[in-house]
Write a protein that holds these residues in place. Structure first.
Motif, PDB file in Angstrom:
ATOM      1  N   ARG A 230       0.834  -1.202   0.000  1.00 54.61           N
ATOM      2  CA  ARG A 230       0.000   0.000   0.000  1.00 54.61           C
ATOM      3  C   ARG A 230       0.869   1.252   0.000  1.00 54.61           C
ATOM      4  NH1 ARG A 230      -3.310   0.123   5.162  1.00 54.61           N
ATOM      5  NH2 ARG A 230      -1.589  -1.109   6.035  1.00 54.61           N
ATOM      6  N   VAL A 231       0.339   2.337  -0.511  1.00 51.54           N
ATOM      7  CA  VAL A 231       1.023   3.626  -0.395  1.00 51.54           C
ATOM      8  C   VAL A 231       0.178   4.514   0.520  1.00 51.54           C
ATOM      9  CG1 VAL A 231       2.211   3.498  -2.607  1.00 51.54           C
ATOM     10  CG2 VAL A 231      -0.056   4.496  -2.523  1.00 51.54           C
ATOM     11  N   MET A 232       0.849   5.193   1.434  1.00 55.42           N
ATOM     12  CA  MET A 232       0.166   6.069   2.388  1.00 55.42           C
ATOM     13  C   MET A 232       1.005   7.300   2.642  1.00 55.42           C
ATOM     14  SD  MET A 232      -1.189   3.419   5.339  1.00 55.42           S
ATOM     15  CE  MET A 232      -2.015   4.736   6.251  1.00 55.42           C
ATOM     16  N   HIS A 233       0.359   8.449   2.641  1.00 54.00           N
ATOM     17  CA  HIS A 233       1.067   9.667   3.020  1.00 54.00           C
ATOM     18  C   HIS A 233       1.512   9.553   4.469  1.00 54.00           C
ATOM     19  CE1 HIS A 233       1.865  13.883   3.960  1.00 54.00           C
ATOM     20  NE2 HIS A 233       1.906  14.117   2.657  1.00 54.00           N
ATOM     21  N   LEU A 234       2.658  10.100   4.764  1.00 53.57           N
ATOM     22  CA  LEU A 234       3.219  10.045   6.112  1.00 53.57           C
ATOM     23  C   LEU A 234       2.245  10.559   7.164  1.00 53.57           C
ATOM     24  CD1 LEU A 234       6.815  10.897   7.071  1.00 53.57           C
ATOM     25  CD2 LEU A 234       4.982  12.129   8.221  1.00 53.57           C
ATOM     26  N   ALA A 235       1.467  11.562   6.829  1.00 54.75           N
ATOM     27  CA  ALA A 235       0.500  12.111   7.793  1.00 54.75           C
ATOM     28  C   ALA A 235      -0.525  11.071   8.235  1.00 54.75           C
ATOM     29  CB  ALA A 235      -0.217  13.328   7.196  1.00 54.75           C
ATOM     30  N   GLU A 236      -0.898  10.181   7.328  1.00 57.12           N
ATOM     31  CA  GLU A 236      -1.886   9.148   7.651  1.00 57.12           C
ATOM     32  C   GLU A 236      -1.307   8.129   8.627  1.00 57.12           C
ATOM     33  OE1 GLU A 236      -4.332   7.874   4.163  1.00 57.12           O
ATOM     34  OE2 GLU A 236      -3.028   9.300   3.120  1.00 57.12           O
ATOM     35  N   ILE A 237      -0.003   7.855   8.509  1.00 61.59           N
ATOM     36  CA  ILE A 237       0.640   6.954   9.476  1.00 61.59           C
ATOM     37  C   ILE A 237       0.725   7.643  10.837  1.00 61.59           C
ATOM     38  CG2 ILE A 237       2.825   5.844  10.073  1.00 61.59           C
ATOM     39  CD1 ILE A 237       3.228   5.271   7.113  1.00 61.59           C
ATOM     40  N   LEU A 238       1.101   8.913  10.839  1.00 65.66           N
ATOM     41  CA  LEU A 238       1.224   9.661  12.095  1.00 65.66           C
ATOM     42  C   LEU A 238      -0.131   9.868  12.774  1.00 65.66           C
ATOM     43  CD1 LEU A 238       3.903  12.380  11.234  1.00 65.66           C
ATOM     44  CD2 LEU A 238       4.231  10.110  12.247  1.00 65.66           C
ATOM     45  N   ALA A 239      -1.202   9.757  12.013  1.00 66.73           N
ATOM     46  CA  ALA A 239      -2.542   9.927  12.583  1.00 66.73           C
ATOM     47  C   ALA A 239      -3.071   8.642  13.195  1.00 66.73           C
ATOM     48  CB  ALA A 239      -3.504  10.419  11.501  1.00 66.73           C
TER      49      ALA A 239
END
Length: 243
Positions: A230-239
């Motif tokens: 999967r690809v995820m923006h870093l902000a989504e991981i930090l959230a």
């Protein structure tokens, strides 16, 4: 701190979950987030294609929209790079001294998301939880224009449960480059496939970055390769939070 969110047209149109994630992280840290609805494109696509004079109204709109903001944060190294490095050039092209002065003052308050967290808010642990194997791609604008350095990795390493693995050849371009991908599609795809091979070699479940544009490019090629990464923006991981 009162933070004005510059979502960027790319995220607003195609990746709204990224903006929502930014808000969740900032509010979790105690900041007030406001969203000026008048905001529009930063002009990067126009500028990079040679239409610098056509950028003038967009730059003027940007400084007007964020004139009263204490700080402006965007989840895009690419767009922040455009604002901080090239809005001044557009103002020079316009010949409008007042615009040039307004730009010079405004850009000092504009920050990429990870840059804001580490340098302005003074935070490296945002209280996130993400129990997955992740690899990070430093996008060209973040790496070379904004010089984000290891700020994104520092934030990721502090995430509870994460298994962060290095990406071989991480500093090599993924091949997107905005309009480059349209004008030089064969080269763009070849570069993207090289990046995909390196992502797959890590065994990661998730590829993350500070720019959804690059993630869209690599993610599309991963999908064509029938990969489950999967690809995820870093902000989504930090959230991420515990259920």
């Amino acid at each position: 701190m009162r933070v004005a969110l510059f979502i960027t047209c790319f995220n607003d149109t195609l990746f709204p979950a990224t903006g929502q994630a930014v808000v969740r992280v900032l509010e979790r840290l105690g900041h007030e987030v406001v969203f000026p609805p008048e905001q529009t494109c930063c002009g990067q696509m126009h500028f990079n294609t040679g239409y610098q004079r056509e950028c003038v109204p967009l730059v003027r709109s940007f400084v007007d929209t964020f004139a009263g903001a204490d700080v402006v944060v965007a989840p895009s190294a690419s767009c922040v790079g455009m604002v901080r490095d090239f809005h001044r050039r557009v103002a020079e092209v316009s010949g409008d001294q007042k615009l040039a002065e307004a730009v010079a003052e405004t850009v000092l308050r504009v920050h990429e998301f990870t840059e804001f967290l580490v340098d302005v808010a003074g935070v490296t642990d945002v209280g996130a939880y993400f129990p997955h194997k992740v690899t990070y791609h430093p996008t060209c604008h973040g790496l070379r224009l904004l010089k984000l350095g290891d700020r994104p990795q520092v934030l990721l390493r502090a995430v509870e449960g994460i298994d962060l693995v290095d990406l071989p050849g991480a500093t090599e371009c993924c091949g997107f480059g905005g309009t480059f991908a349209l004008k030089n599609s064969d080269v763009s795809v070849a570069m993207g496939k090289d990046k995909v091979a390196r992502v797959l070699s890590t065994g990661a479940e998730v590829l993350t970055a500070a720019d959804n544009s690059c993630l869209m490019h690599v993610g599309g090629l991963l999908s064509r390769a029938k990969s489950t990464v999967r690809v995820m923006h870093l902000a989504e991981i930090l959230a991420g939070e515990r259920a």
